[in-house]
Design an enzyme around this catalytic site. Structure first.
Site, PDB file in Angstrom:
ATOM      1  N   LYS A   1     -22.019  -1.598  11.897  1.00 37.40           N
ATOM      2  CA  LYS A   1     -21.992  -2.147  13.261  1.00 37.40           C
ATOM      3  C   LYS A   1     -21.409  -1.163  14.264  1.00 37.40           C
ATOM      4  CE  LYS A   1     -23.524  -6.337  12.153  1.00 37.40           C
ATOM      5  NZ  LYS A   1     -24.780  -6.888  12.685  1.00 37.40           N
TER       6      LYS A   1
ATOM      7  N   GLU B   1     -20.823 -10.884  20.891  1.00 36.72           N
ATOM      8  CA  GLU B   1     -20.686 -12.024  19.997  1.00 36.72           C
ATOM      9  C   GLU B   1     -20.390 -11.456  18.626  1.00 36.72           C
ATOM     10  OE1 GLU B   1     -23.509 -10.499  20.412  1.00 36.72           O
ATOM     11  OE2 GLU B   1     -24.021 -10.203  18.303  1.00 36.72           O
TER      12      GLU B   1
ATOM     13  N   SER C   1     -24.242  -1.992   3.678  1.00 38.91           N
ATOM     14  CA  SER C   1     -23.974  -2.058   5.117  1.00 38.91           C
ATOM     15  C   SER C   1     -22.504  -2.194   5.473  1.00 38.91           C
ATOM     16  CB  SER C   1     -24.774  -3.210   5.727  1.00 38.91           C
ATOM     17  OG  SER C   1     -24.461  -4.427   5.064  1.00 38.91           O
TER      18      SER C   1
END
Ligand SMILES: Cc1ncc(COP(=O)(O)O)c(C=O)c1O
Lengths: 244, 393
Positions: free
Chosen positions: B86, B108, B372
């Protein structure tokens, strides 16, 4: 031009509110409850959630439209996913028209995405009412107005629906500019919650839309009769303030 | 200067209130310019190297390979700063926000990873940061809530609906509608109105670019499969994109089957969804016949979302990528399995990709799997389910 949420707080009350509107409104904006209403602030979002929780559907909105559609023009406020779902815009348009609706506002369907829906609505004879916002550039506003059917909906403030203490100082300018661009009438909504505010806007606009304030009144009333009474008296006061 | 894509086949678009259109136009223009500006690219490359710690390793997972009967490399996004992919998107978008002169940033978050990444990037650039998070996710991802606070971000709990990612995105969009002139919305996945899906993909494709080069260097040939978990679809589109033109490479996305695809508690927007609009784009969504968006379910907060990026819907329809789903139970057991086999505690999201691999081993060629994120954030949730100690091991 009052707004209501179909099925809120329950079927009976919303039907009673619709009756009250049919008696004294120039046009009714009929909200179809949707799970994810991005253009709505806390009051209408909560009303949609509550309506869905008691089983309201598109069918509920169509039934309410059938009840009053012959006495007052009804325009749905409906989110894009519900127009595009099952069968697409033609099916939606045919159902809305059969229920006696005059048009629909789709708050998450901006100009670039609207063409297919507008064509389907035109074919059926249903008006697709577009929105103009304070952030809309002048050149784009002219294009939106050129494609308008029924009326143009001017969003008064940068934000979601909901009552506000004050309307922006630039609003009158936005309304006048939109009137110059548009060949259809220009109505203003979002944030108008008192007869005084309605009168202020009504001096410049062709129509004034009151939403969250009336949804709140219907929700707080406690019974169908009380809901009808509450919205009815607000509408009468507003008419006096508007001098109409 | 090439324009940023708005559509992927029929999918994508900008289904948002008119108020946001000018800001989306501004963002698209800013990104089209920035992504080709050598100075911007240089700054981002420096941040990748010195702040995020890129390139992340491509790690040959020997014991996992032995277990699955085929060679498996893990692309170690868990080793990126803040512990997940991210950060690639957050640093890029916050750098862009600064370039656009926006003093305030909102985001968010579901698993909290994107919130932490955005709070981190905002701390780095000195921008105000507000993060919307469902109150159920606040409960199950507590450590990340505390990290965001430490980084100086304000976390706003969202109590609507199922109190998870979908509602957090809606709340962030509403904030953006009201504050669009001063605020940039750093969306956390390859979803949302155009130009976000393309913008997020562009910022995540570094995963695939590195992995492709590393894989060629290690094996002398391309992998036969590239595997990634799919929530909104950002780590997967990031690793897929540089391989899309390599016809021999299978692209495999793994969604959350939650309690099972035959129940209504899953997050398989591609596998079980239908065409519809959620959060500003037309894609594959989990909705009822009337068009009401349904609640998703997954044990992993980052996959607990009833929509998916529009480019994935396009890749699915074109047949270029294939999508499968694994259950909560399978993901939990893969979580333990990888921890014990490799000494790597994976995020529950990434555990979905591992779980699929564990069931689809053997055969020729080799795999690259996007790990991830790391699983520290998930420990409490896993232990609460009684699965931490031995379920998979
Ligand atoms: C570690 C990790 N992997 C995957 C995801 C899923 O998101 P996406 O599909 O956008 O990669 C998340 C989301 O929070 C995450 O934290």
């Amino acid at each position: 031009m009052p707004y209501m949420m179909a099925g809120y707080p329950d079927w009976e009350s919303s039907s009673a509110v619709a009756e009250a509107y049919a008696e004294s409104a120039d046009l009714v904006e009929l909200g179809v409850p949707f799970s994810d209403p991005l253009a709505d602030g806390p009051t209408i979002h909560a009303a949609a959630t509550a309506a869905l929780a008691v089983g309201a559907t598109l069918e509920t909105a169509l039934e309410i439209c059938e009840e009053i559609g012959e006495r007052v023009p009804v325009v749905f406020m409906v989110y894009a996913n519900m127009v595009l779902a099952h069968g697409g815009a033609d099916v939606f348009a045919r159902r809305a028209l059969a229920a006696g609706a005059a048009g629909a506002i789709v708050p998450d369907l901006p100009l670039e995405e609207a063409e297919g829906v507008r064509t389907a609505f035109d074919d059926a004879g249903l008006a697709l009412v577009p929105l103009v916002a304070p952030t809309t550039p002048a050149e784009r506003r002219a294009r939106i107005c050129a494609a308008a059917r029924g009326f143009v909906y001017v969003v008064s403030t940068v934000g979601t629906t909901g009552e506000r203490d004050e309307l922006p100082a630039e609003l009158a300018g936005l309304i006048s500019a939109t009137k110059e661009d548009a060949e259809v009438p220009v109505a203003v909504g979002f944030g108008i919650g008192t007869p005084g505010q309605a009168a202020e806007v009504g001096r410049v606009a062709d129509g004034v839309i009151v939403g969250s304030r009336l949804v709140r009144a219907a929700g707080e009333a406690g019974s169908a009769d009380a809901a009808a009474e509450a919205v009815g008296s607000f509408l009468r006061e507003t008419r006096v303030a508007l001098g109409s | 200067m090439s324009a940023v894509e708005e559509r992927f086949g029929p999918y994508g678009g900008r289904y948002v209130p008119e108020t946001l259109i000018a800001a989306l136009d501004e963002l698209a223009a800013a990104w089209a310019e920035a992504r080709e500006d050598p100075e911007f690219r240089e700054r981002l490359a420096t941040l990748h190297r010195d702040f995020i710690g890129r390139p992340t390793p491509l790690y040959l997972a020997e014991r996992l390979s032995e277990k699955t009967g085929r060679t498996v490399y893990l692309k170690r996004e868990d080793l990126a700063h803040t512990g997940a992919h991210k950060i690639n998107n957050a640093v890029g978008q916050v750098l862009l926000a600064q370039r656009m002169g926006k003093p305030r940033v909102i985001a968010e978050t579901g698993a909290g990873q994107h919130g932490v990444a955005t709070a981190t990037a905002c701390a780095l650039f000195g921008l105000e940061c507000v993060v919307y998070m469902g109150s159920e996710d606040i409960r199950r991802q507590r450590p990340n809530v505390e990290r965001m606070g430490l980084l100086g971000a304000e976390v706003v709990p969202v109590d609507a609906g199922a109190r998870t990612l979908k509602e957090a995105v809606s709340a962030a969009i509403r904030d953006w509608v009201a504050n669009v002139e001063t605020t940039h919305y750093v969306i956390g996945s390859a979803v949302g109105p155009a130009p976000f899906p393309a913008l997020v993909r562009d910022l995540q494709r570094v995963i695939g670019e590195e992995a492709r080069e590393q894989a060629l260097a290690a094996e002398g040939s391309l992998p036969s499969r590239v595997i990634a978990c799919v929530g909104g679809g950002s780590n997967s589109i990031g690793i897929f994109t540089p391989f899309v033109d390599d016809a021999g490479v299978e692209l495999i996305g793994v969604e959350a089957a939650g309690e099972g695809l035959d129940t209504d508690r899953h997050g398989a927007s591609l596998g079980k969804g239908s065409t519809g609009v959620l959060h500003g784009s037309l894609s594959s969504v989990i909705a009822d016949e009337e068009g009401q968006i349904l609640e998703a379910h997954s044990i992993s907060a980052g996959l607990d979302y009833p929509g998916v990026g529009p480019e994935h819907a396009f890749l699915r329809d074109s047949g270029r990528a294939s999508y499968f789903a694994v259950t909560d139970a399978q993901a939990l057991s893969a979580f333990s399995e990888l921890s014990r086999l490799e000494g790597i505690i994976p995020a529950l999201e990434s555990s979905h990709a591992i779980a699929w691999l564990l069931e689809n081993g053997g055969g020729a060629g080799y795999d690259v799997l996007c790990l991830s994120g790391r699983g520290d954030k998930d420990l409490a949730e896993v232990i609460e389910r009684g699965a931490g100690g031995g379920a998979g091991g």
